[in-house]
Design a protein around this motif. Structure first.
Motif, short mmCIF file in Angstrom:
data_model
loop_
_atom_site.label_atom_id
_atom_site.label_comp_id
_atom_site.label_asym_id
_atom_site.label_seq_id
_atom_site.Cartn_x
_atom_site.Cartn_y
_atom_site.Cartn_z
N GLU A 276 -3.81 -20.25 27.57
CA GLU A 276 -4.25 -18.93 27.08
C GLU A 276 -3.49 -17.82 27.80
OE1 GLU A 276 -8.05 -20.63 27.66
OE2 GLU A 276 -6.77 -21.74 26.29
N LYS A 277 -3.27 -18.01 29.09
CA LYS A 277 -2.56 -16.99 29.85
C LYS A 277 -1.14 -16.82 29.33
CE LYS A 277 -4.64 -16.35 34.32
NZ LYS A 277 -4.64 -16.71 35.74
N ILE A 278 -0.46 -17.97 29.10
CA ILE A 278 0.92 -17.89 28.61
C ILE A 278 0.94 -17.22 27.24
CG2 ILE A 278 2.88 -19.28 27.83
CD1 ILE A 278 2.20 -21.27 30.02
N MET A 279 -0.04 -17.59 26.39
CA MET A 279 -0.10 -16.98 25.06
C MET A 279 -0.29 -15.48 25.15
SD MET A 279 -0.40 -19.18 22.24
CE MET A 279 -1.85 -18.92 21.25
N ALA A 280 -1.23 -15.05 26.01
CA ALA A 280 -1.50 -13.62 26.14
C ALA A 280 -0.27 -12.89 26.65
CB ALA A 280 -2.69 -13.40 27.08
N MET A 281 0.43 -13.50 27.59
CA MET A 281 1.60 -12.85 28.15
C MET A 281 2.72 -12.73 27.13
SD MET A 281 1.56 -14.59 31.92
CE MET A 281 3.13 -13.97 32.47
N THR A 282 2.98 -13.81 26.41
CA THR A 282 4.08 -13.74 25.44
C THR A 282 3.73 -12.81 24.28
OG1 THR A 282 3.23 -15.75 24.45
CG2 THR A 282 5.07 -15.98 25.96
N THR A 283 2.45 -12.79 23.88
CA THR A 283 2.06 -11.87 22.81
C THR A 283 2.26 -10.42 23.25
OG1 THR A 283 0.42 -13.48 22.08
CG2 THR A 283 0.22 -11.26 21.20
N THR A 284 1.96 -10.14 24.52
CA THR A 284 2.17 -8.80 25.05
C THR A 284 3.63 -8.37 24.87
OG1 THR A 284 0.47 -9.19 26.70
CG2 THR A 284 1.96 -7.36 27.12
N VAL A 285 4.54 -9.22 25.34
CA VAL A 285 5.96 -8.87 25.24
C VAL A 285 6.38 -8.78 23.78
CG1 VAL A 285 8.29 -9.48 25.96
CG2 VAL A 285 6.36 -10.07 27.42
N GLY A 286 5.93 -9.76 22.97
CA GLY A 286 6.29 -9.78 21.55
C GLY A 286 5.87 -8.50 20.85
N LEU A 287 4.64 -8.07 21.06
CA LEU A 287 4.14 -6.86 20.40
C LEU A 287 4.91 -5.63 20.86
CD1 LEU A 287 0.28 -7.29 20.19
CD2 LEU A 287 1.83 -6.79 18.30
N MET A 288 5.21 -5.54 22.15
CA MET A 288 5.96 -4.38 22.63
C MET A 288 7.34 -4.32 22.00
SD MET A 288 4.99 -3.74 26.62
CE MET A 288 6.20 -2.43 26.72
N VAL A 289 8.00 -5.49 21.88
CA VAL A 289 9.33 -5.52 21.26
C VAL A 289 9.25 -5.12 19.79
CG1 VAL A 289 11.21 -7.04 20.57
CG2 VAL A 289 10.32 -7.14 22.89
N VAL A 290 8.22 -5.61 19.08
CA VAL A 290 8.07 -5.22 17.68
C VAL A 290 7.86 -3.71 17.58
CG1 VAL A 290 6.71 -5.49 15.58
CG2 VAL A 290 7.17 -7.47 16.99
N GLY A 291 7.03 -3.16 18.47
CA GLY A 291 6.83 -1.71 18.48
C GLY A 291 8.14 -0.97 18.70
N GLY A 292 8.93 -1.45 19.64
CA GLY A 292 10.23 -0.83 19.91
C GLY A 292 11.17 -0.95 18.73
N MET A 293 11.11 -2.10 18.02
CA MET A 293 12.00 -2.30 16.87
C MET A 293 11.62 -1.37 15.72
SD MET A 293 13.14 -6.25 16.68
CE MET A 293 11.56 -7.00 16.51
N VAL A 294 10.30 -1.16 15.53
CA VAL A 294 9.87 -0.23 14.47
C VAL A 294 10.46 1.15 14.75
CG1 VAL A 294 7.88 0.99 13.52
CG2 VAL A 294 7.79 -1.48 13.83
N ALA A 295 10.48 1.55 16.03
CA ALA A 295 10.98 2.87 16.38
C ALA A 295 12.50 2.97 16.28
CB ALA A 295 10.53 3.25 17.79
N THR A 296 13.21 1.88 16.60
CA THR A 296 14.67 2.00 16.67
C THR A 296 15.42 1.44 15.47
OG1 THR A 296 14.76 -0.06 17.92
CG2 THR A 296 14.75 1.97 19.20
N MET A 297 14.79 0.55 14.72
CA MET A 297 15.55 -0.13 13.66
C MET A 297 15.15 0.25 12.24
SD MET A 297 15.86 -3.79 15.45
CE MET A 297 16.67 -3.90 17.03
N LEU A 298 14.07 1.01 12.10
CA LEU A 298 13.71 1.52 10.77
C LEU A 298 14.20 2.97 10.71
CD1 LEU A 298 10.09 0.43 9.83
CD2 LEU A 298 12.20 -0.12 8.66
N LYS A 299 15.28 3.19 9.97
CA LYS A 299 15.86 4.54 9.97
C LYS A 299 15.39 5.31 8.75
CE LYS A 299 19.44 3.46 13.13
NZ LYS A 299 18.48 3.06 14.15
#
Lengths: 269, 265
Positions: A180-203
């Motif tokens: 569960e810990k590994i899942m929570a940690m990877t989901t954290t990073v995954g969601l932050m990257v998706v958030g960053g991609m929405v901001a930088t890659m949708l023009k």
């Protein structure tokens, strides 16, 4: 009694290489079964001399199987350890080998899908795409390297761990809440990257301008002052909302092409 | 053209075999295939750029479970190739790739149905403990998978390139502009699909954290991933461990065995 049958590094290495072809003969009836049996052949050959035993073992591993390919070696390692026990102990219940396979493939696929598809792939692709959109050929290369380091590590470590610790290993990891810990940690990073991609890659920007008493007002400037990248954020959540309402991906994709042409035609985008 | 068509067919073949016999190394993704298509057609940069754009759109599409997803391999290779051959940009690649992927999917379904036959023959070999027979039955389906994308790709390039070029040139300017807008919107589908997998009330805040970091602080994706990893460690290991230790102390902790107990080697 003859000396106990033992699987060596050689067989495990063969299982490792064969595991890559897991979905080679994928079919709708029993899915990855043939690939799984193919991967187990070196183990079966090593452990069983008698014709009947070989037939039984082959049939066992031709039963239905389906999981995330990256975690398959962990289950193969456990299967190998159990086959070894079965070959040496006439009281061993061979049905338990398939029972364990069946009980592991679901939960492990859940973990594997969210780790590899939901997280590692996205982080790697996010970094790769941000280089590639500038035409940099290291984008795709970096993508492959970043994804496959954890991928190949798990294939090797999972096989070793599965074989050494057998069935108990996963129970133990689950008990300690490590998964569960590994899942929570990877989901954290995954969601932050998706958030960053929405901001930088949708023009998405609007060319709309108003004329108020001779003063030119550019709508995009106002939007940027409220929240930069507001339009990409809204677009993502509108589509996410439609998905939650079970609108199919094909309909969404075609719908967006039509909507895009319309919005451009009326001058909104 | 014929030689290039065959090479593109082989690229598509490698792409489709990635999730069959190469253990899903990600060779099937449009980002990677775009580079290879660009190499064959002599415009690496354009190939990489188109591949990146297709990757964004299809990022959410993954072969999870038993479902057969759209064939992004054939769609990606042909979409990228036609865009480079016709000298048009990304938007042409998108508009061609999406329907091709849906169309090509049906061939993948067909192969998976045919495979059932080889699986049953493998059962018969297994009943005789014929390892060789089982192995051969295992290796025929990958050949079918390869052909199911190789043949359509080669034929489409040889027969279709000229027509596609003419067709695209006859499309009016407003529509092409609209397609460009659609191309900018389409990656939102990919992101929404990812949110569908990852987003939850409890974890949702991290999405906004990443979004705001990029919007206001201009951080790039690598920086966000690294900061994200630090935050994940702080939240899940540092803070959790502190609260666990406190809880354990209160109970008169006598369970010190959890850490370092697993012997990995």
């Amino acid at each position: 009694m003859s000396s106990p049958k033992k699987i060596t590094k050689k067989e495990l290495r063969q299982v490792f290489w064969r595991s890559f072809a897991l979905q080679g003969a994928f079919n709708y009836e029993r899915m990855q079964n043939l690939g799984y049996a193919y991967a187990m052949i070196p183990v079966i050959k090593k452990l069983y001399d008698k014709h009947d035993d070989q037939v039984k073992a082959l049939n066992r591993h031709l039963e239905i199987f389906n999981t995330t390919p990256a975690v398959s070696t962990t289950i193969m390692g456990i299967s190998a350890a159990m086959e070894e026990q079965n070959a040496n102990d006439s009281n061993f219940d061979s049905n338990s080998i398939n029972a364990v396979k069946a009980s592991l493939m679901g939960p492990l696929a859940g973990i594997g899908d969210s780790l590899f598809w939901g997280t590692f792939r996205i982080i790697a692709a996010g970094i790769g795409v941000s280089l590639a959109t500038q035409g940099n050929i290291f984008g795709p290369i970096l993508f492959l390297i970043l994804f496959n380091i954890p991928h190949l590590f798990l294939r090797i470590a999972g096989l070793k761990l599965g074989y050494r610790v057998g069935v108990n290993s996963l129970e133990r990891i689950q008990k300690e809440g490590l998964m569960e810990k590994i899942m929570a940690m990877t989901t954290t990073v995954g969601l932050m990257v998706v958030g960053g991609m929405v901001a930088t890659m949708l023009k998405l920007t609007t060319p709309l301008e108003f004329d108020i008493n001779g003063a030119k007002v550019v709508l995009q400037d106002i939007l940027d002052q409220i929240l930069p990248n507001m339009l990409p954020l809204i677009a993502t959540f509108v589509i996410y909302g439609l998905m939650k309402r079970k609108v199919s991906i094909t309909k969404l994709t075609l719908g967006i092409i039509v909507v895009g042409i319309l919005l451009h035609w009326i001058g909104l985008l | 053209m014929a030689a290039q068509a065959i090479m593109l067919g082989i690229i598509a073949g490698i792409g489709i075999l990635d999730s069959r016999i190469f253990g899903v190394l990600m060779l099937e993704r449009p980002l990677v295939l775009g580079l290879l298509v660009g190499l064959v057609l002599g415009d690496v940069q354009q190939g990489v750029i188109i591949g990146a754009q297709l990757e964004l759109i299809w990022m959410g599409i993954a072969g999870i479970g038993a479902a057969t997803p759209p064939d992004i391999v054939t769609g990606g290779v042909l979409g990228t190739a036609f865009a480079i051959i016709s000298g048009q940009g990304v938007e042409v690649a998108l508009v061609l790739a999406v329907p091709i992927a849906v169309l090509a999917q049906s061939l993948g379904v067909l192969v998976r149905i045919i495979n059932t036959y080889f699986m049953h023959r493998a059962d018969n070999y297994a009943a005789k403990a014929n390892f060789r027979g089982v192995t051969i039955m295992m290796w025929i389906p990958p050949i079918l998978f390869f052909l199911s994308v190789f043949i359509p790709t080669v034929l489409a390039i040889i027969l279709g390139a000229e027509q596609v070029k003419n067709m695209i040139e006859s499309v009016p300017e407003t529509i092409l502009g609209g397609l460009e807008v659609a191309g900018k919107l389409l990656p939102a589908v990919g992101f929404a699909l990812l949110l569908d997998m990852l987003f939850s009330k409890k974890m949702g805040v991290y999405f906004f954290l990443g979004f705001l970091a990029a919007s206001f602080l201009d951080l790039n994706i690598t920086a966000i991933a690294l900061f994200g990893a630090c935050i994940a460690i702080i939240v899940n290991l540092v803070i959790n461990n502190n609260s666990n230790n406190q809880a354990n102390d209160q109970k008169g902790n006598n369970n010190n065995l959890t850490e370092g107990e697993i012997d990995f080697e």
